[in-house]
Design an enzyme around this catalytic site. Structure first.
Site, mmCIF file in Angstrom:
data_model
loop_
_atom_site.group_PDB
_atom_site.id
_atom_site.type_symbol
_atom_site.label_atom_id
_atom_site.label_comp_id
_atom_site.label_asym_id
_atom_site.label_seq_id
_atom_site.Cartn_x
_atom_site.Cartn_y
_atom_site.Cartn_z
ATOM 1 N N TRP A 84 44.576 51.637 34.688
ATOM 2 C CA TRP A 84 45.329 52.814 35.106
ATOM 3 C C TRP A 84 45.015 54.013 34.219
ATOM 4 O O TRP A 84 44.808 55.128 34.703
ATOM 5 C CB TRP A 84 46.816 52.488 35.110
ATOM 6 C CG TRP A 84 47.787 53.573 35.475
ATOM 7 C CD1 TRP A 84 49.078 53.640 35.032
ATOM 8 C CD2 TRP A 84 47.623 54.698 36.361
ATOM 9 N NE1 TRP A 84 49.706 54.744 35.564
ATOM 10 C CE2 TRP A 84 48.836 55.412 36.395
ATOM 11 C CE3 TRP A 84 46.553 55.177 37.114
ATOM 12 C CZ2 TRP A 84 49.021 56.576 37.137
ATOM 13 C CZ3 TRP A 84 46.728 56.342 37.867
ATOM 14 C CH2 TRP A 84 47.955 57.022 37.868
ATOM 15 N N LYS A 86 59.706 47.483 40.069
ATOM 16 C CA LYS A 86 58.931 47.186 41.280
ATOM 17 C C LYS A 86 57.888 46.114 41.005
ATOM 18 O O LYS A 86 57.509 45.355 41.915
ATOM 19 C CB LYS A 86 58.304 48.467 41.823
ATOM 20 C CG LYS A 86 57.427 49.245 40.838
ATOM 21 C CD LYS A 86 55.956 48.893 40.920
ATOM 22 C CE LYS A 86 55.133 49.673 39.923
ATOM 23 N NZ LYS A 86 53.696 49.372 39.999
ATOM 24 N N ARG A 89 47.970 43.709 40.761
ATOM 25 C CA ARG A 89 47.880 42.551 39.871
ATOM 26 C C ARG A 89 49.162 41.726 39.883
ATOM 27 O O ARG A 89 49.119 40.503 39.694
ATOM 28 C CB ARG A 89 47.558 43.008 38.448
ATOM 29 C CG ARG A 89 46.148 43.552 38.299
ATOM 30 C CD ARG A 89 45.819 43.923 36.864
ATOM 31 N NE ARG A 89 46.631 45.039 36.387
ATOM 32 C CZ ARG A 89 46.336 46.311 36.585
ATOM 33 N NH1 ARG A 89 45.256 46.640 37.263
ATOM 34 N NH2 ARG A 89 47.111 47.267 36.113
ATOM 35 N N ASN A 90 50.306 42.356 40.097
ATOM 36 C CA ASN A 90 51.555 41.593 40.164
ATOM 37 C C ASN A 90 51.646 40.794 41.462
ATOM 38 O O ASN A 90 52.088 39.643 41.454
ATOM 39 C CB ASN A 90 52.742 42.548 40.008
ATOM 40 C CG ASN A 90 52.786 43.147 38.619
ATOM 41 O OD1 ASN A 90 53.141 42.493 37.655
ATOM 42 N ND2 ASN A 90 52.396 44.418 38.510
ATOM 43 N N LEU A 133 46.522 41.548 33.555
ATOM 44 C CA LEU A 133 47.867 41.811 33.038
ATOM 45 C C LEU A 133 48.874 41.944 34.170
ATOM 46 O O LEU A 133 48.751 42.821 35.024
ATOM 47 C CB LEU A 133 47.872 43.094 32.206
ATOM 48 C CG LEU A 133 49.227 43.492 31.601
ATOM 49 C CD1 LEU A 133 49.755 42.390 30.694
ATOM 50 C CD2 LEU A 133 49.111 44.808 30.856
#
Length: 353
Positions: free
Chosen positions: A14, A199, A269-270, A302
């Site tokens: 990011w 979120k 990624r989550n 991550l």
């Protein structure tokens, strides 16, 4: 054009994506990374092969492993370190004269909560306790539906620049007035931070449900939308309990917008971690949530939501909140319940309320 000098502290995906957007707009951007291979790749090959592979970076971007160099002589600093390392990184900035004297405008894109002896704290609250007093109520929190890959490609992306100092919010809006970015101001600093952190927790559950739905006669797209809507309600419940000032924050791009892209995007990624919980039994190698957080680097990417989940659970207990999704994920990651059993239990409770 008035070219600005910008330092980005942290060269993850990011941070690199946003740095690329700002550099593409003509500004000079220098990034700080711990890893020498990341620095060499940016300087020599114009690519961050470790964290943002396959995306060519602007020649307006350089990098260094010297955090003092990157933070010096800049008009803007953007803190992009992961939440687990943000406090220790910020402490290194105290030795930089420009930071000591409050000469640089600081923005933050880190998402999550920060642990402290008093319990979990929001990102800006933590930084205000570390940085010189002149930065109190003047930091800018930048968030929104913004996967790094699409930002790096220049695809149109909306962001929120939230600050109790309207002038600093406007300064960052002007800085980020570059191709592909649309930036809006907000005074609801607490609400925007909570949306950004919570979120990621919902997205892990969404990813798990998505993986189960691939081979289910019970779960489908309708179910996933049910979960997304219920998740947004939990984020708003958490936010208002912690002091969010504007209900519309949760229906803005900072809230529903960021939640939607985090849950549904292939880049999430989550979401991926949630899918891996079902598809690869990724939790088998960890004893509980604390063990997962201490060894999170072993995942290979991550998942900020796994870390945030621990703190959301602590906050929900503190305020006596009923957060079925967030608390349920805590039980999964803490090895108290199997994910498939939890999803059935969760949707039964959601539809009965």
């Amino acid at each position: 054009m008035n070219v600005k000098n910008v330092g980005v502290i942290g060269a993850g995906a990011w941070g690199s994506g946003l740095a690329q957007a700002i550099a593409r707009g003509g500004h000079k951007v220098q990034m700080w990374a711990r890893e020498q291979d990341v620095v060499d790749g940016i300087n020599k090959n114009h690519e961050n092969a470790r964290y943002l592979p396959g995306f060519p970076l602007s020649e307006n971007m350089t990098a260094s492993t010297d955090i003092k160099e990157v933070a010096s002589g800049k008009e803007f600093l953007i803190l992009a370190s992961p939440s687990l390392y943000l406090a220790s990184t910020a402490k290194q900035l105290l030795e930089v004269p420009d930071v000591k004297e409050g000469k640089v405008t600081i923005g933050v894109i880190t998402k999550g909560f920060i642990t402290s002896p008093e319990g979990p704290k929001l990102v800006l609250e933590t930084l205000e306790g570390i940085l010189p007093p002149c930065y109190k109520n003047s930091l800018v929190y930048i968030s929104g539906p913004s996967h790094a890959e699409e930002v790096a490609m220049g695809k149109i992306t909306g962001l929120i620049a939230a600050s109790e100092n309207p002038k600093n919010s406007i300064r960052f809006r002007e800085l980020m007035r570059v191709p592909g970015l649309m930036v809006y101001s907000s005074l609801d600093v607490i609400g925007v931070q909570i949306c950004a952190a919570a979120k990621n927790v919902i997205a892990i559950v969404y990813g798990s449900l998505d993986a189960v739905a691939e081979h289910s006669d019970v779960f489908g797209d309708n179910t996933e939308s049910l979960l997304l809507a219920a998740g947004l309600n939990e984020i708003q419940t958490l936010g208002m309990a912690m002091g969010a000032t504007h209900a519309e924050t949760f229906t803005s791009i900072a809230g529903v917008g960021d939640l939607d892209v985090t849950c549904r995007s292939k880049y999430g990624r989550n979401r991926r971690f949630g899918q891996d919980i079902i598809k690869t039994d990724i939790l088998d190698r960890f004893k509980n949530l604390d063990d997962l957080i201490s060894r999170i680097g072993e995942i290979g990417y991550l998942s900020e939501g796994a870390v945030a989940c621990k703190y959301v659970h602590e906050i929900s207990q503190k305020y006596g909140l009923k957060l079925l999704i967030c608390d349920g994920l805590y039980r999964i990651l803490n090895k108290e319940i199997k994910p498939q059993d939890y999803l059935k239990e969760l949707l039964t409770q959601v539809t009965s309320n």
